[in-house]
Design an enzyme around this catalytic site. Sequence first.
Site, PDB file in Angstrom:
ATOM      1  N   HIS A   1       0.816  -1.217   0.000  1.00  0.00           N
ATOM      2  CA  HIS A   1       0.000   0.000   0.000  1.00  0.00           C
ATOM      3  C   HIS A   1       0.850   1.267   0.000  1.00  0.00           C
ATOM      4  O   HIS A   1       0.326   2.359  -0.255  1.00  0.00           O
ATOM      5  CB  HIS A   1      -0.980  -0.011   1.189  1.00  0.00           C
ATOM      6  CG  HIS A   1      -0.391   0.381   2.500  1.00  0.00           C
ATOM      7  ND1 HIS A   1      -0.043  -0.529   3.467  1.00  0.00           N
ATOM      8  CD2 HIS A   1      -0.097   1.594   3.019  1.00  0.00           C
ATOM      9  CE1 HIS A   1       0.438   0.106   4.520  1.00  0.00           C
ATOM     10  NE2 HIS A   1       0.420   1.396   4.280  1.00  0.00           N
TER      11      HIS A   1
ATOM     12  N   GLU B   1      20.335   3.514   8.559  1.00  0.00           N
ATOM     13  CA  GLU B   1      20.031   4.792   9.214  1.00  0.00           C
ATOM     14  C   GLU B   1      19.614   4.565  10.660  1.00  0.00           C
ATOM     15  O   GLU B   1      19.115   3.498  11.024  1.00  0.00           O
ATOM     16  CB  GLU B   1      18.912   5.503   8.445  1.00  0.00           C
ATOM     17  CG  GLU B   1      18.525   6.883   8.990  1.00  0.00           C
ATOM     18  CD  GLU B   1      19.664   7.882   9.014  1.00  0.00           C
ATOM     19  OE1 GLU B   1      20.517   7.766   9.928  1.00  0.00           O
ATOM     20  OE2 GLU B   1      19.704   8.764   8.128  1.00  0.00           O
TER      21      GLU B   1
ATOM     22  N   ASP C   1      26.098   8.338  12.745  1.00  0.00           N
ATOM     23  CA  ASP C   1      25.440   8.110  14.028  1.00  0.00           C
ATOM     24  C   ASP C   1      26.461   7.510  14.990  1.00  0.00           C
ATOM     25  O   ASP C   1      27.130   6.528  14.651  1.00  0.00           O
ATOM     26  CB  ASP C   1      24.263   7.146  13.868  1.00  0.00           C
ATOM     27  CG  ASP C   1      23.131   7.765  13.069  1.00  0.00           C
ATOM     28  OD1 ASP C   1      22.823   8.931  13.315  1.00  0.00           O
ATOM     29  OD2 ASP C   1      22.563   7.069  12.207  1.00  0.00           O
TER      30      ASP C   1
ATOM     31  N   ASP D   1      -1.093  -7.333   1.265  1.00  0.00           N
ATOM     32  CA  ASP D   1      -0.373  -6.059   1.388  1.00  0.00           C
ATOM     33  C   ASP D   1       1.111  -6.321   1.611  1.00  0.00           C
ATOM     34  O   ASP D   1       1.636  -6.194   2.729  1.00  0.00           O
ATOM     35  CB  ASP D   1      -0.962  -5.247   2.544  1.00  0.00           C
ATOM     36  CG  ASP D   1      -0.424  -3.822   2.582  1.00  0.00           C
ATOM     37  OD1 ASP D   1       0.241  -3.404   1.612  1.00  0.00           O
ATOM     38  OD2 ASP D   1      -0.671  -3.129   3.594  1.00  0.00           O
TER      39      ASP D   1
ATOM     40  N   SER E   1       4.358   2.200   8.084  1.00  0.00           N
ATOM     41  CA  SER E   1       3.914   1.206   7.110  1.00  0.00           C
ATOM     42  C   SER E   1       5.106   0.575   6.399  1.00  0.00           C
ATOM     43  O   SER E   1       6.059   1.256   6.030  1.00  0.00           O
ATOM     44  CB  SER E   1       3.005   1.857   6.069  1.00  0.00           C
ATOM     45  OG  SER E   1       1.786   2.267   6.643  1.00  0.00           O
TER      46      SER E   1
END
Length: 378
Positions: free
Chosen positions: A164, A181, A189, A222, A326
């Site tokens: 989606h 990341e 980092d 999905d 998501s």
Amino acid sequence: MGWQVVTAVAMALMVSSVTSQNRGSSAAANEGLAGICGPIRECPVLSSLLQDIKQGTAPPGSLDRLRNAICSFLNNEPLVCCPSQSLAVTAAPTRSPVVQATPPSSANVQCGNRGIADKIIDGEDAPLGAWPWMVVLRGSVNGRRSWFCGGVLVSDRYVLTAAHCFKEGLGLELEIARIGEHTLSFDPDCSKGRCAPSPQDIPVERIIRHPQYGSPCTECNDIALLRLSRPAVLHPRFVTPVCLPINPVNDMGFSEQEFQGKAAWAAGWGSTARDFTVSRRPDVLQQVQLPIQELNYCGRLRRGYPDPRMALCAGGEGRDTCRGDSGGPLTLDNQFGTKSFIVGITSLGPRSCGSTNTQGLYTNVHFYIPWILRNIQQ
């Protein structure tokens, strides 16, 4: 079992190889026993101790005992110094341990190894290196760039995410997948004197949505794969693929049916605001532990799904994933706490994130393993 215990066990087993080597050399001496360095599953006394720690029934000092027993690493798996009299009679011959004094090559990096060294709704900042398979996607709509979805690295060339995120009609142009990341505004980092490599921004060569996405229900199937334009550079602590639950019983030590009742981890850079009209994106990767459970709301969420196994329900206690999460993962550790497996993909949630009268819906990765493997192999 609370998240504190799970994290503590992970911390005990996922420490740096150099430190472990020093600790392991004295582990048997601390107990006045001769010992053999090998996998914890071949050491009944320490394997039993690990289970007691997970269940919260271990005596005081057990975590330190387990931590001090780590003697080396073999292919990124921690080995423990097992007292000789506790070795199983049928234990396999102990292999000579390989101590990783320097990071192995990308080809030798295995899946599911978390580098935990010591805002999702009601979540917390994730430690640096805790989720080395996390991917954040950047795209643009009408020239406006944003981080819009998450994903997970399942190999050096493929990212698993939600279909989606690429629904037709959004007008979204996917630009890059960022690998490795942690804090969006910092490069590199760093934490507690160690720094991760700079994140990798890799264009996506191909978006592979499940061919039946959106049928017969709006959010059915999905799931999507992204093929990167070049392989990601893997790192044993900061960039590794998550494991796929190809055969949960063999790989994880328990079946898909036994996912129920277990506490899984979700992670992402999605909104930390409960109000759907407010966008409050965290700068730091967030993590939260959610119980996989089928409450009364679960059946309503899966209404229209031809097979209830297509999706898992999790949360329902005020903690939740939210907008922007998501495509991110829901992960479970194997029975020894040494590897992480992706069991769900963040798919659908309530209008108000973290509502106590509903749950989040996660695409069941094990259900789609044949489709995933077929497309990766192609």
